[in-house]
Design a protein around this motif. Structure first.
Motif, PDB file in Angstrom:
ATOM      1  N   ARG A 169      25.422 101.891 113.822  1.00  0.00           N
ATOM      2  CA  ARG A 169      26.497 100.893 114.229  1.00  0.00           C
ATOM      3  C   ARG A 169      27.864 101.616 113.670  1.00  0.00           C
ATOM      4  O   ARG A 169      29.116 101.295 114.420  1.00  0.00           O
ATOM      5  CB  ARG A 169      26.555  99.536 113.883  1.00  0.00           C
ATOM      6  N   ASP A 176      34.191 103.204 119.160  1.00  0.00           N
ATOM      7  CA  ASP A 176      34.765 102.082 119.726  1.00  0.00           C
ATOM      8  C   ASP A 176      36.309 102.217 119.393  1.00  0.00           C
ATOM      9  O   ASP A 176      37.307 101.923 120.173  1.00  0.00           O
ATOM     10  CB  ASP A 176      34.412 100.695 119.043  1.00  0.00           C
ATOM     11  N   LEU A 177      36.759 102.791 118.284  1.00  0.00           N
ATOM     12  CA  LEU A 177      38.082 103.146 117.699  1.00  0.00           C
ATOM     13  C   LEU A 177      38.726 104.381 118.347  1.00  0.00           C
ATOM     14  O   LEU A 177      39.928 104.810 117.773  1.00  0.00           O
ATOM     15  CB  LEU A 177      38.126 103.195 116.350  1.00  0.00           C
TER      16      LEU A 177
ATOM     17  N   ILE B  80      39.614  98.790 124.722  1.00  0.00           N
ATOM     18  CA  ILE B  80      38.677  97.675 124.317  1.00  0.00           C
ATOM     19  C   ILE B  80      38.337  97.935 122.966  1.00  0.00           C
ATOM     20  O   ILE B  80      37.794  98.984 122.626  1.00  0.00           O
ATOM     21  CB  ILE B  80      37.482  97.364 125.252  1.00  0.00           C
ATOM     22  N   ASN B  81      38.459  97.215 121.934  1.00  0.00           N
ATOM     23  CA  ASN B  81      38.007  97.220 120.502  1.00  0.00           C
ATOM     24  C   ASN B  81      37.004  96.017 120.158  1.00  0.00           C
ATOM     25  O   ASN B  81      36.908  95.173 120.814  1.00  0.00           O
ATOM     26  CB  ASN B  81      39.064  97.426 119.563  1.00  0.00           C
ATOM     27  N   THR B  82      36.125  96.493 119.277  1.00  0.00           N
ATOM     28  CA  THR B  82      34.978  95.423 118.888  1.00  0.00           C
ATOM     29  C   THR B  82      35.097  95.216 117.460  1.00  0.00           C
ATOM     30  O   THR B  82      35.417  96.041 116.450  1.00  0.00           O
ATOM     31  CB  THR B  82      33.753  96.196 119.294  1.00  0.00           C
ATOM     32  N   PHE B  84      32.214  94.288 114.888  1.00  0.00           N
ATOM     33  CA  PHE B  84      30.709  94.231 115.217  1.00  0.00           C
ATOM     34  C   PHE B  84      30.326  93.269 114.343  1.00  0.00           C
ATOM     35  O   PHE B  84      30.671  92.786 113.277  1.00  0.00           O
ATOM     36  CB  PHE B  84      30.323  95.662 114.579  1.00  0.00           C
ATOM     37  N   ARG B 150      41.239  96.223 111.553  1.00  0.00           N
ATOM     38  CA  ARG B 150      40.690  97.677 112.069  1.00  0.00           C
ATOM     39  C   ARG B 150      40.757  97.701 113.509  1.00  0.00           C
ATOM     40  O   ARG B 150      40.892  98.384 114.238  1.00  0.00           O
ATOM     41  CB  ARG B 150      39.395  97.991 111.501  1.00  0.00           C
ATOM     42  N   ALA B 151      40.209  96.607 114.275  1.00  0.00           N
ATOM     43  CA  ALA B 151      39.884  96.595 115.654  1.00  0.00           C
ATOM     44  C   ALA B 151      41.180  96.228 116.600  1.00  0.00           C
ATOM     45  O   ALA B 151      41.559  96.526 117.422  1.00  0.00           O
ATOM     46  CB  ALA B 151      38.959  95.286 116.161  1.00  0.00           C
TER      47      ALA B 151
END
Lengths: 277, 375
Positions: A169, A176-177, B80-82, B84, B150-151
Motif C-alpha cells: 500500500r 497515488d501521490l 485523484i488522491n486517496t 488509505f 498528504r492527500a
C-alpha cells in the motif's frame, strides 16, 4: 529490576564462550603482533607491513573485494525487488533457489568454477567449437567471479528481507501521490531498503576481503591477496606467527573501519528516530 | 439542481479469480459532492473506490473523468488522491516530508512554497507543531490527519477515503466525521467515502450509495435512503426497521397484521402484496384497548435515550423505541401514523429481514465485528 540467579546463570556459558574463543584469540593476535620470536616487545612487524609489497597486496584485496561487492549489489538489488513483489508461493521457491548454493561447501563450489573457467574447461570447450578461446582462469576476473558466486546470497537475502517488509500500500500511496514506476523505486523502495543494502554490503565485503581459498584456486597464485598472505605465514613454508598476526590485526582494523563507515549511515537515521521519540 | 458531473461509472464489471465482485455498476458523481459508498464487507465498495483511483482496471465498462475515459490512465496521472485504510504513511519520512511528498514528486523546487503549503495543510488538520515528529510516534488519530493532509496538498479534484475512521475509537470518530465534513465544504473537493457504518454514512454524506453483493441497491440523499428505502435490504441495513408482509388494499390503504392502515403511498395497484416498513421510533405505545394493533411485550432494554421494546403482535416480533417505560409481559396497544408507514414492492430480499424474533444485541455486535475485519 534485579535479575534472578537463574537468569544470570543462563548467561554464563555465553560469557565463557566469548572469553575462550573471541576475546582470548584477540589478545593473542595483539600479543603476537607486538612481540618477536623471543617474546620481546617490538614494532618491527607493523613497520614491515608498510614496505610497498604489502601495501600493494592490501590495495589489491580492497579493490577486488569492492568490485565483487558492487557486482553483487547490482545483481542482487533488482532480483530482491522482483522476488519481493512476486506471489508468496513464488517468493518461497525463489529464496529456496538462492539458498541452495549455500548448502554446498564453498570449496566444492570453487573447484567447480575451476573446471568451468580452465583453459581446457567447459566454457573453452564450447568456445573452441567456434574456433575461439579465452584465458580466464588465474586472472583477477576469475577471482571476482568466484567471490560473486559464493557471496551473492548474502547480498540478496538481507535486501529481500527488508523489501518484502515494504507494504504494497505504500507503493500504491506513492503512485497515488504522483510517482511514476521509476519514482516509486527511488522515492520509496530505495530509501526504505537502505538498511538491507548496508548489511548486504557488509556481509559480502568482509568475507571477500579476507578470502584466501577463492584467490588461490581461481587466481592460481599469480597474485596474492591479503588472505593468502596471512595464511602463508601460519601454514606455509615461511611460518611467522608474529608477522601473520600483525597482518591479521591490520585487516581486522580495516574491516572495522569500513563497517563503522557503513553503520554510520543507518545509525544516524535510527538515532534521529530515537531522538524524536 | 445545476450540478456538473465529474465522474461517471458506466456498466463496470469486475471479478477476481472468477468471482464477480462488481456486477454492472453505473454511478454518477458530481462536483463538490460528499458521496458515500455504504455496504457490508465484500459488497464491492472498496473495489469501486480502487477502480476510481486507478489501482484496479474494470473487466468491462467505462470510467469517465471530466468527460474523458480514464480506464487505462495509471494512478499517478489522475487528479485523484486517496486516504488509505490504515493510512499507509511513509515510515522513512517525518510528518513534514510525508505531507510534502506530493509536492516533491511534482518537482516543486521552491522550498518556501513547499513549507508554506505544508504548514497550511498542518493547520487545516490541526497538527501545527508536528512537522519534525516521526510518523511512527503518532497516535492513530494523528496519523489519520497526516494521511488526509498528504492527500489534499496536491489539490486533487477528488479525494477517495477508504474506511478512514475504522481504526479510531468512537469519540474520535465522531470528531473526525465533523471535521471531514467541514473540510469537504471548505475545499470544495469531491469526497468519495467508503464505509460499512450506516450512521457515519447518514451523518456525513450528500449522497449515499447502498451496495450489496456487487450491485447498487439504492442511490439517494440520507433522508431519502432512510425514509424511502427501495427494498427490504436497504430498510434493514439503514437503521432498525420492522418489515411486515402487507397487502395494498387500494391507494392510501394497506392491510397488515389484520388491521387496515391509512398510508401516504399510492400507485401499487389494488390487492398487491407489498413489504411494509415501520421504523421503531415511529410506533406509538397506547393503552391495549385503544390501539390499532395489540401485542405482548417480550423484552425491554434500556438504551439511555429510549427503551427498546420487543412486542409480539400476532406472532411477528416488532421493535419499538419509546421513551415511556413498559413492563415486560404487559399487554400494550400500538398506533402508527400514516406518514410512518412506508410501502415497498416485493423484492428478492422480502422475508429475509425486519423480524426481531431472533434479535439480540450480542448477535448485532458479532456481525459488526466481522465487518470491521474487511480489507
Amino acid at each position: 529490576m534485579k535479575k534472578s540467579f537463574i537468569e544470570r546463570a543462563a548467561a554464563y556459558p555465553h560469557i565463557v564462550w566469548s572469553v575462550l574463543f573471541i576475546i582470548a584469540p584477540l589478545i593473542f593476535v595483539v600479543y603476537y603482533t607486538f612481540t618477536d620470536a623471543d617474546g620481546a616487545f617490538t614494532t618491527e612487524n607493523v613497520e614491515r607491513m608498510f614496505t610497498s609489497n604489502y601495501v600493494l597486496i592490501f590495495i589489491n584485496s580492497v579493490c577486488l573485494a569492492l568490485i565483487a561487492t558492487v557486482i553483487c549489489l547490482l545483481i542482487a538489488y533488482p532480483l530482491a525487488y522482483i522476488f519481493s513483489r512476486m506471489k508468496e508461493k513464488w517468493q518461497r521457491i525463489m529464496i529456496l533457489l538462492i539458498m541452495i548454493p549455500l548448502w554446498m561447501n564453498f570449496l566444492i563450489t570453487t573447484y567447480s568454477w575451476m573446471t568451468i573457467l580452465e583453459d581446457t574447461g567447459i566454457i573453452n570447450s564450447i568456445l573452441s567449437l567456434f574456433g575461439l578461446s579465452a584465458h580466464m582462469i588465474n586472472t583477477p576476473g576469475a577471482v571476482v567471479i568466484g567471490m560473486v558466486f559464493c557471496f551473492l546470497p548474502y547480498m540478496i537475502l538481507p535486501i529481500y528481507t527488508v523489501m518484502s517488509g515494504i507494504d504494497e500500500r505504500l507503493l500504491e500511496a506513492s503512485a497515488d501521490l504522483g510517482c511514476s514506476g521509476w519514482q516509486r523505486l527511488t522515492k520509496v523502495v530505495m530509501p526504505m531498503s537502505l538498511s538491507g543494502v548496508i548489511s548486504g554490503i557488509t556481509m559480502v565485503f568482509v568475507p571477500s576481503i579476507s578470502t584466501f581459498y577463492i584467490s588461490q584456486k581461481l587466481g592460481g597464485g599469480t597474485f596474492q591477496l591479503i588472505g593468502d598472505t596471512i595464511e602463508s605465514y601460519f601454514v606455509g613454508t615461511a611460518i611467522n606467527y608474529h608477522f601473520g598476526a600483525a597482518l591479521s590485526l591490520v585487516l581486522m582494523i580495516l574491516i572495522l573501519i569500513s563497517m563503522a563507515i557503513m553503520n554510520h549511515y543507518t545509525d544516524s537515521e535510527q538515532a534521529e528516530r530515537r531522538r524524536i521519540k | 439542481m445545476n450540478r456538473k458531473k465529474l465522474i461517471e461509472l458506466r456498466g463496470i464489471t469486475k471479478s477476481f479469480d472468477g468471482e464477480v465482485v462488481l456486477d454492472n455498476i453505473s454511478l454518477d458523481i458530481y462536483e463538490d459532492e460528499f458521496i458515500t459508498l455504504l455496504g457490508p464487507s465484500g459488497c464491492g465498495k472498496t473495489t469501486t473506490l480502487r477502480i476510481i483511483g486507478g489501482f484496479e482496471t474494470p473487466d468491462s465498462g467505462d470510467v469517465i473523468f471530466d468527460g474523458a475515459r480514464i480506464n487505462d490512465t495509471p494512478p499517478y496521472k489522475r487528479h485523484i488522491n486517496t486516504v488509505f485504510q490504515r493510512y499507509a504513511l511513509f515510515p522513512h519520512l517525518n510528518v513534514y516530508e510525508n505531507i510534502a511528498f506530493g509536492l516533491r514528486v511534482a518537482r516543486i523546487r521552491d522550498e518556501e512554497e513547499i513549507s508554506r503549503r505544508v504548514r497550511e495543510m498542518l493547520e487545516m488538520v490541526n497538527l501545527k507543531g508536528f512537522e519534525r515528529r516521526h510518523v511512527t510516534t503518532l497516535s492513530g488519530g494523528q496519523q489519520q490527519r497526516v494521511a488526509i493532509a498528504r492527500a489534499l496538498i496536491n489539490k486533487p479534484r477528488v479525494l477517495l477515503l477508504d474506511e478512514p475512521l475504522g481504526a479510531l475509537d468512537l469519540k474520535l470518530r465522531k470528531d473526525m466525521q465533523n471535521e471531514l465534513k467541514s473540510m469537504q465544504k471548505r475545499t470544495g473537493i469531491t469526497f468519495i467515502y467508503v464505509t460499512h457504518d450506516q450512521e457515519e454514512a447518514l451523518s456525513m454524506s450528500d449522497t449515499v450509495v447502498v451496495m450489496n453483493n456487487g450491485s447498487i441497491m439504492q442511490i439517494g440523499t440520507p433522508t431519502d435512503i432512510y425514509n424511502e428505502p427501495k427494498n427490504a435490504y436497504v430498510a434493514d441495513f439503514i437503521g432498525e426497521s420492522n418489515i411486515v408482509d402487507g397487502v395494498m388494499i387500494d391507494d392510501y390503504s394497506v392491510k397488515m397484521s389484520g388491521h387496515t392502515f391509512v398510508c401516504v403511498d399510492a400507485g401499487f395497484g389494488k390487492n398487491t402484496p407489498v413489504d411494509v416498513v415501520v421504523r421503531p421510533e415511529d410506533v406509538d405505545v397506547v393503552a391495549p384497548e385503544s390501539g390499532m394493533l395489540r401485542g405482548k411485550v417480550t423484552s425491554v432494554t434500556f438504551k439511555g435515550v429510549h427503551y427498546e421494546v420487543i412486542v409480539d403482535i400476532g406472532g411477528f416480533k416488532w421493535m419499538i423505541q419509546t421513551t415511556d417505560y413498559v413492563a415486560p409481559d404487559a399487554e400494550i396497544g400500538v398506533d402508527i401514523e400514516p406518514d410512518a408507514i412506508h410501502i415497498m414492492n416485493k423484492s428478492e430480499y422480502s422475508g429475509m429481514f425486519g423480524d426481531y424474533s431472533s434479535f439480540s444485541d450480542e448477535l448485532d455486535a458479532l456481525s459488526e465485528n466481522t465487518e470491521e475485519e474487511e480489507d
